[in-house]
Design a protein around this motif. Sequence first.
Motif, short mmCIF file in Angstrom:
data_model
loop_
_atom_site.label_atom_id
_atom_site.label_comp_id
_atom_site.label_asym_id
_atom_site.label_seq_id
_atom_site.Cartn_x
_atom_site.Cartn_y
_atom_site.Cartn_z
N SER A 9 0.85 -1.19 0.00
CA SER A 9 0.00 0.00 0.00
C SER A 9 0.89 1.24 0.00
O SER A 9 2.03 1.21 0.47
CB SER A 9 -0.94 0.01 1.21
N LEU A 11 0.92 5.81 0.28
CA LEU A 11 0.38 6.89 1.11
C LEU A 11 -0.03 8.05 0.21
O LEU A 11 0.61 8.33 -0.81
CB LEU A 11 1.43 7.40 2.10
N ASN A 12 -1.11 8.71 0.58
CA ASN A 12 -1.57 9.91 -0.09
C ASN A 12 -2.05 10.88 0.98
O ASN A 12 -3.05 10.62 1.65
CB ASN A 12 -2.71 9.57 -1.07
N ARG A 13 -1.32 11.97 1.16
CA ARG A 13 -1.64 12.97 2.18
C ARG A 13 -1.80 12.36 3.56
O ARG A 13 -2.73 12.67 4.31
CB ARG A 13 -2.89 13.74 1.79
N GLY A 14 -0.90 11.43 3.88
CA GLY A 14 -0.89 10.81 5.20
C GLY A 14 -1.87 9.67 5.38
O GLY A 14 -1.92 9.07 6.45
N GLN A 15 -2.65 9.35 4.37
CA GLN A 15 -3.62 8.25 4.45
C GLN A 15 -3.17 7.11 3.53
O GLN A 15 -2.53 7.34 2.51
CB GLN A 15 -5.02 8.72 4.04
N ARG A 16 -3.54 5.90 3.87
CA ARG A 16 -3.20 4.74 3.06
C ARG A 16 -3.87 4.82 1.70
O ARG A 16 -4.98 5.34 1.56
CB ARG A 16 -3.64 3.44 3.74
N ARG A 17 -3.17 4.26 0.71
CA ARG A 17 -3.69 4.23 -0.67
C ARG A 17 -3.50 2.82 -1.22
O ARG A 17 -2.43 2.24 -1.12
CB ARG A 17 -2.91 5.22 -1.52
N ASN A 72 -8.38 5.42 -1.56
CA ASN A 72 -7.59 6.08 -0.53
C ASN A 72 -8.49 6.86 0.40
O ASN A 72 -9.66 7.06 0.13
CB ASN A 72 -6.52 6.99 -1.15
N LYS A 74 -9.25 8.08 4.79
CA LYS A 74 -9.23 7.66 6.19
C LYS A 74 -9.77 6.25 6.37
O LYS A 74 -9.23 5.46 7.14
CB LYS A 74 -10.05 8.66 7.03
N SER A 77 -7.12 3.74 5.61
CA SER A 77 -6.15 3.68 6.70
C SER A 77 -6.69 2.88 7.88
O SER A 77 -5.97 2.08 8.48
CB SER A 77 -5.77 5.09 7.16
N THR A 84 1.19 -3.23 6.00
CA THR A 84 1.83 -2.46 4.94
C THR A 84 1.44 -2.94 3.55
O THR A 84 1.65 -2.24 2.57
CB THR A 84 3.36 -2.56 5.05
#
Length: 105
Positions: A9, A11-17, A72, A74, A77, A84
């Motif tokens: 996975s 990350l996009n702006r601190g969130q999982r993608r 992606n 919240k 996440s 991971t």
Amino acid sequence: MKEKIVRKSGLNRGQRRLWLEGKSLQENGFTVGTMLQIVKKHNCVLLTVSSCEDFKRIKIAGTDTRPIIDLNGKWVSEMMGNHTHFRADILPNQSIDIYPITPKA
């Protein structure tokens, strides 16, 4: 027959993608413009081919030769937790089930 793929996975702006693209989707009948119903569960997300407008849906993006599914935010996440990687179980022309996993060392 189900195809199982494992991806890391992002990350996009601190969130999982979660990102799926290309050959795996194309060979299993998931093409650009296909609408997928999203069913979010605590430990997985289910994507099912659907034309019904009563549910949360996404459209497969990309090009004819490179379809893309990009999830992606919240909720992703929260579903992924400390994991991971994710496993996508692809049932041709029907559904994709996505589960968070921790790869074996």
